[in-house]
Scaffold this motif. Structure first.
Motif, mmCIF file in Angstrom:
data_model
loop_
_atom_site.group_PDB
_atom_site.id
_atom_site.type_symbol
_atom_site.label_atom_id
_atom_site.label_comp_id
_atom_site.label_asym_id
_atom_site.label_seq_id
_atom_site.Cartn_x
_atom_site.Cartn_y
_atom_site.Cartn_z
ATOM 1 N N GLY A 177 0.803 -1.217 0.000
ATOM 2 C CA GLY A 177 0.000 0.000 0.000
ATOM 3 C C GLY A 177 0.834 1.265 0.000
ATOM 4 O O GLY A 177 0.287 2.373 0.012
ATOM 5 N N GLY A 178 2.167 1.105 -0.011
ATOM 6 C CA GLY A 178 3.047 2.270 -0.097
ATOM 7 C C GLY A 178 3.174 3.040 1.198
ATOM 8 O O GLY A 178 3.574 4.211 1.183
ATOM 9 N N LEU A 179 2.858 2.390 2.339
ATOM 10 C CA LEU A 179 2.938 3.112 3.607
ATOM 11 C C LEU A 179 4.380 3.250 4.086
ATOM 12 O O LEU A 179 4.712 4.220 4.777
ATOM 13 C CB LEU A 179 2.108 2.393 4.672
ATOM 14 C CG LEU A 179 0.607 2.265 4.396
ATOM 15 C CD1 LEU A 179 -0.095 1.608 5.577
ATOM 16 C CD2 LEU A 179 -0.018 3.621 4.094
ATOM 17 N N PRO A 187 7.085 -2.173 -9.508
ATOM 18 C CA PRO A 187 6.622 -2.503 -10.872
ATOM 19 C C PRO A 187 5.235 -1.936 -11.138
ATOM 20 O O PRO A 187 4.440 -1.746 -10.204
ATOM 21 C CB PRO A 187 6.609 -4.047 -10.862
ATOM 22 C CG PRO A 187 7.555 -4.444 -9.783
ATOM 23 C CD PRO A 187 7.461 -3.361 -8.742
ATOM 24 N N THR A 188 4.953 -1.700 -12.415
ATOM 25 C CA THR A 188 3.684 -1.063 -12.784
ATOM 26 C C THR A 188 2.482 -1.847 -12.265
ATOM 27 O O THR A 188 1.507 -1.278 -11.771
ATOM 28 C CB THR A 188 3.589 -0.929 -14.311
ATOM 29 O OG1 THR A 188 4.713 -0.179 -14.778
ATOM 30 C CG2 THR A 188 2.301 -0.229 -14.720
ATOM 31 N N GLY A 189 2.544 -3.175 -12.373
ATOM 32 C CA GLY A 189 1.424 -4.003 -11.923
ATOM 33 C C GLY A 189 1.128 -3.836 -10.447
ATOM 34 O O GLY A 189 -0.037 -3.766 -10.038
ATOM 35 N N LEU A 190 2.192 -3.777 -9.644
ATOM 36 C CA LEU A 190 1.991 -3.609 -8.198
ATOM 37 C C LEU A 190 1.444 -2.219 -7.881
ATOM 38 O O LEU A 190 0.622 -2.063 -6.964
ATOM 39 C CB LEU A 190 3.312 -3.841 -7.460
ATOM 40 C CG LEU A 190 3.811 -5.294 -7.397
ATOM 41 C CD1 LEU A 190 5.125 -5.369 -6.632
ATOM 42 C CD2 LEU A 190 2.762 -6.191 -6.744
ATOM 43 N N ARG A 191 1.902 -1.205 -8.634
ATOM 44 C CA ARG A 191 1.387 0.151 -8.386
ATOM 45 C C ARG A 191 -0.106 0.224 -8.683
ATOM 46 O O ARG A 191 -0.871 0.860 -7.962
ATOM 47 C CB ARG A 191 2.139 1.165 -9.237
ATOM 48 C CG ARG A 191 3.590 1.381 -8.827
ATOM 49 C CD ARG A 191 4.084 2.758 -9.283
ATOM 50 N NE ARG A 191 3.962 2.927 -10.713
ATOM 51 C CZ ARG A 191 4.902 2.594 -11.591
ATOM 52 N NH1 ARG A 191 6.040 2.059 -11.171
ATOM 53 N NH2 ARG A 191 4.738 2.796 -12.881
ATOM 54 N N ARG A 192 -0.528 -0.457 -9.768
ATOM 55 C CA ARG A 192 -1.955 -0.442 -10.098
ATOM 56 C C ARG A 192 -2.758 -1.231 -9.069
ATOM 57 O O ARG A 192 -3.864 -0.831 -8.673
ATOM 58 C CB ARG A 192 -2.160 -1.028 -11.497
ATOM 59 C CG ARG A 192 -1.624 -0.129 -12.609
ATOM 60 C CD ARG A 192 -1.761 -0.789 -13.958
ATOM 61 N NE ARG A 192 -1.289 0.094 -15.040
ATOM 62 C CZ ARG A 192 -1.136 -0.287 -16.305
ATOM 63 N NH1 ARG A 192 -1.422 -1.537 -16.637
ATOM 64 N NH2 ARG A 192 -0.712 0.568 -17.208
ATOM 65 N N ALA A 193 -2.203 -2.348 -8.631
ATOM 66 C CA ALA A 193 -2.909 -3.158 -7.613
ATOM 67 C C ALA A 193 -3.035 -2.406 -6.297
ATOM 68 O O ALA A 193 -4.038 -2.548 -5.578
ATOM 69 C CB ALA A 193 -2.167 -4.474 -7.401
ATOM 70 N N ALA A 194 -2.020 -1.581 -5.991
ATOM 71 C CA ALA A 194 -2.041 -0.842 -4.729
ATOM 72 C C ALA A 194 -3.235 0.107 -4.651
ATOM 73 O O ALA A 194 -3.728 0.402 -3.556
ATOM 74 C CB ALA A 194 -0.741 -0.061 -4.558
ATOM 75 N N ASP A 195 -3.698 0.581 -5.798
ATOM 76 C CA ASP A 195 -4.835 1.513 -5.797
ATOM 77 C C ASP A 195 -6.117 0.873 -5.277
ATOM 78 O O ASP A 195 -7.095 1.580 -5.016
ATOM 79 C CB ASP A 195 -5.073 2.052 -7.207
ATOM 80 C CG ASP A 195 -3.997 3.035 -7.631
ATOM 81 O OD1 ASP A 195 -3.350 3.624 -6.741
ATOM 82 O OD2 ASP A 195 -3.791 3.208 -8.849
ATOM 83 N N TYR A 196 -6.117 -0.451 -5.164
ATOM 84 C CA TYR A 196 -7.331 -1.139 -4.700
ATOM 85 C C TYR A 196 -7.149 -1.720 -3.299
ATOM 86 O O TYR A 196 -7.946 -2.559 -2.874
ATOM 87 C CB TYR A 196 -7.712 -2.235 -5.707
ATOM 88 C CG TYR A 196 -8.022 -1.653 -7.067
ATOM 89 C CD1 TYR A 196 -9.283 -1.118 -7.349
ATOM 90 C CD2 TYR A 196 -7.039 -1.588 -8.059
ATOM 91 C CE1 TYR A 196 -9.552 -0.543 -8.586
ATOM 92 C CE2 TYR A 196 -7.305 -1.013 -9.300
ATOM 93 C CZ TYR A 196 -8.562 -0.497 -9.550
ATOM 94 O OH TYR A 196 -8.841 0.086 -10.763
#
Length: 248
Positions: A177-179, A187-196
């Motif tokens: 979650g980037g805390l 990676p791009t996939g993880l960044r997009r998944a983090a938004d959810y």
């Protein structure tokens, strides 16, 4: 009345717990100081990093505080037979869970307040008073989702399994979650998944109420939190039976 009395006793026991103080409050405060005072240049060159990381570590501390109070302690009390004893008293099972939820919600505050204080006193984070209060209100209010998550874990896992399950929930959701670290290098996939993820969404909502944070839409992170809250709430409702509480 029974709920408030039990919640008061439960909260007093919690704040005397070295485990809670270490992993919710000191862990968040230590991480904040380490990455904003000692190693800030290695993490980010943003001029608002101290403020943004203050919000992230506040969310992290609130997350673990809720998991500890509602998940680990509820699972332990079920495993030790304490929850079964509670059902023999005038306190009903749902009232017992309500008291645990209130305690867990209060448990999200200490880490947030300590990290906020470190941000202001150590890193000279400056915001209008209304923004400080708004950020605190957002983190505390939306942490209700973390409380529901803790109750869900405590009603599914029993005894030591609840502790391992909470840690298994906390570390991935806080990290992804980037805390703890900025998501820019992920990676791009993880960044997009983090938004959810609820952790990322609450962090974004808290940032939105700070100066310069209004450029991002609040709708998506709010919807993500509502969906997580509804899904976890369904788990809690399906498991909040006396038979489940009495099971050791």
């Amino acid at each position: 009345m029974h709920v408030l009395r039990y919640a008061k006793l439960d909260t007093l026991c919690l704040i005397r717990s070295g485990y809670f103080l270490t992993f919710s409050v000191l862990f968040s405060a230590g991480f904040y100081l380490m990455f904003t005072v000692v190693a800030a240049d290695a993490i980010s060159d943003s001029p608002d990093f101290a403020r943004d990381y203050m919000l992230s570590m506040s969310v992290s501390g609130a997350f673990f505080g809720a998991l500890n109070a509602a998940g680990i302690r509820l699972g332990a009390e079920r495993g030790e037979g304490w929850a079964r004893q509670i059902l023999l008293t005038p306190l009903s099972g749902r009232a017992y869970l309500g008291a645990k939820a209130l305690t867990a919600w209060l448990a999200t505050l200490p880490a947030t307040l300590v990290v906020f204080a470190l941000g202001a006193l150590v890193n000279d984070v400056s915001m209008p008073a209304a923004d400080w209060l708004a950020a605190l209100a957002v983190i505390w209010g939306a942490s209700a989702v973390f409380v529901v998550a803790g109750l869900a874990v405590g009603l599914v896992a029993v005894g030591e399994a609840a502790q391992f399950t909470c840690l298994g929930v906390f570390f991935p959701l806080a990290l992804l979650g980037g805390l703890w670290f900025p998501l820019d290098d992920f990676p791009t996939g993880l960044r997009r998944a983090a938004d959810y993820l609820p952790t990322r969404s609450l962090d974004q909502l808290a940032t939105l109420v700070t100066p310069g944070g209004a450029d991002t839409s609040w709708l998506r992170p709010l919807l993500v939190l509502v969906c997580w809250g509804a899904a976890l709430g369904a788990v809690v409702l399906s498991r909040s039976r006396a038979a489940v509480l009495a099971r050791v």
